[in-house]
Design a protein around this motif. Structure first.
Motif, mmCIF file in Angstrom:
data_model
loop_
_atom_site.group_PDB
_atom_site.id
_atom_site.type_symbol
_atom_site.label_atom_id
_atom_site.label_comp_id
_atom_site.label_asym_id
_atom_site.label_seq_id
_atom_site.Cartn_x
_atom_site.Cartn_y
_atom_site.Cartn_z
ATOM 1 N N GLU A 98 46.894 43.209 44.299
ATOM 2 C CA GLU A 98 45.560 42.640 44.169
ATOM 3 C C GLU A 98 45.455 41.389 45.016
ATOM 4 O OE1 GLU A 98 43.026 42.660 40.375
ATOM 5 O OE2 GLU A 98 45.093 42.544 39.666
ATOM 6 N N VAL A 99 44.296 41.202 45.616
ATOM 7 C CA VAL A 99 43.972 39.964 46.314
ATOM 8 C C VAL A 99 42.930 39.266 45.451
ATOM 9 C CG1 VAL A 99 43.118 38.916 48.430
ATOM 10 C CG2 VAL A 99 44.418 41.046 48.538
ATOM 11 N N LEU A 100 43.234 38.036 45.035
ATOM 12 C CA LEU A 100 42.392 37.285 44.114
ATOM 13 C C LEU A 100 41.993 35.943 44.717
ATOM 14 C CD1 LEU A 100 44.777 37.747 41.080
ATOM 15 C CD2 LEU A 100 42.645 38.982 41.424
ATOM 16 N N THR B 196 41.133 50.791 49.002
ATOM 17 C CA THR B 196 40.722 49.573 48.311
ATOM 18 C C THR B 196 39.755 49.899 47.187
ATOM 19 O OG1 THR B 196 38.885 49.192 49.848
ATOM 20 C CG2 THR B 196 40.995 48.143 50.378
ATOM 21 N N ASN B 197 39.718 49.009 46.199
ATOM 22 C CA ASN B 197 38.805 49.124 45.082
ATOM 23 C C ASN B 197 38.434 47.719 44.657
ATOM 24 O OD1 ASN B 197 37.723 49.297 42.426
ATOM 25 N ND2 ASN B 197 38.638 51.309 42.192
ATOM 26 N N SER B 198 37.159 47.378 44.794
ATOM 27 C CA SER B 198 36.690 46.058 44.412
ATOM 28 C C SER B 198 36.527 45.994 42.897
ATOM 29 C CB SER B 198 35.358 45.751 45.102
ATOM 30 O OG SER B 198 34.917 44.468 44.749
ATOM 31 N N GLN B 199 37.281 45.116 42.266
ATOM 32 C CA GLN B 199 37.224 44.951 40.818
ATOM 33 C C GLN B 199 36.139 43.952 40.413
ATOM 34 O OE1 GLN B 199 39.756 46.699 38.698
ATOM 35 N NE2 GLN B 199 39.504 47.779 40.634
ATOM 36 N N ALA B 200 35.897 42.965 41.265
ATOM 37 C CA ALA B 200 34.911 41.908 41.060
ATOM 38 C C ALA B 200 34.704 41.250 42.427
ATOM 39 C CB ALA B 200 35.424 40.887 40.033
ATOM 40 N N VAL C 244 44.388 46.915 46.203
ATOM 41 C CA VAL C 244 44.743 47.573 47.455
ATOM 42 C C VAL C 244 45.946 48.473 47.214
ATOM 43 C CG1 VAL C 244 45.475 47.228 49.848
ATOM 44 C CG2 VAL C 244 43.947 45.557 48.756
ATOM 45 N N LEU C 245 45.834 49.715 47.681
ATOM 46 C CA LEU C 245 46.957 50.640 47.688
ATOM 47 C C LEU C 245 47.317 50.875 49.142
ATOM 48 C CD1 LEU C 245 48.895 52.610 46.267
ATOM 49 C CD2 LEU C 245 47.093 54.343 46.435
ATOM 50 N N ILE D 224 47.972 36.698 46.136
ATOM 51 C CA ILE D 224 48.230 38.128 46.206
ATOM 52 C C ILE D 224 49.242 38.455 45.112
ATOM 53 C CG2 ILE D 224 50.033 37.933 47.954
ATOM 54 C CD1 ILE D 224 48.725 40.414 49.273
ATOM 55 N N VAL D 225 48.936 39.484 44.321
ATOM 56 C CA VAL D 225 49.775 39.844 43.184
ATOM 57 C C VAL D 225 50.232 41.287 43.360
ATOM 58 C CG1 VAL D 225 49.867 40.122 40.679
ATOM 59 C CG2 VAL D 225 48.492 38.274 41.678
#
Length: 144
Positions: free
Chosen positions: A56-58, A74-78, A84-85, A111-112
């Motif tokens: 995840e990029v936060l 990619t999938n936008s969570q917020a 990111v895969l 980045i997590v």
């Protein structure tokens, strides 16, 4: 890998992919991803057979994620959270680039790493041996 953990891994990847965008359809060339706005995602600790990372990029908006040699989903969570895969033969180096509106605010982002997989069967790996860093790209030395 037990059947249960393999099944869980497949379900996690499948759920990620159902809501993800495959950035490979809009492949970016190296010249496109070296302009201002791009931050490097640097991987360390990868084994020789690392095949996939989920991270995840936060911390702020992210417009795009690109990679010269890996598939990116990619999938936008917020607005300030992007999953990111990254799939492909992963080595210790810059594995992807993330476009942010203001790269001088790199400290705002984190980045997590959530999951790592190795081998063609995507066997789960401990993420404790891997490290991902989000950093400004290295500037080439000036020529005289």
């Amino acid at each position: 890998m037990t059947r249960r953990s393999f099944g869980l891994s497949v379900m996690i990847v499948a759920s990620m992919l159902t809501g993800c965008r495959d950035d490979e359809t809009g492949v970016l060339g190296v010249s496109d991803i070296s302009s201002p706005g791009w931050l490097d995602v640097r991987l360390t600790g990868a084994t020789g057979n690392s095949e996939a990372l989920l991270f995840e990029v936060l911390g702020g908006p992210v417009d795009s994620v690109a990679s010269a040699s890996h598939r990116v989903f990619t999938n936008s969570q917020a607005p300030d959270q992007l999953k990111v895969l990254l799939v492909g033969n992963l080595h210790n180096n810059v594995v992807a680039k993330v476009w942010v509106p203001n790269p001088s605010e790199v400290s705002r982002y984190q980045i997590v790493l959530e999951q790592a997989a190795a081998g063609q069967d995507f066997q789960q790996q401990s993420v404790s041996s891997y490290s991902l860093q989000l950093e400004a790209p290295a500037r080439p030395a000036p020529t005289r």
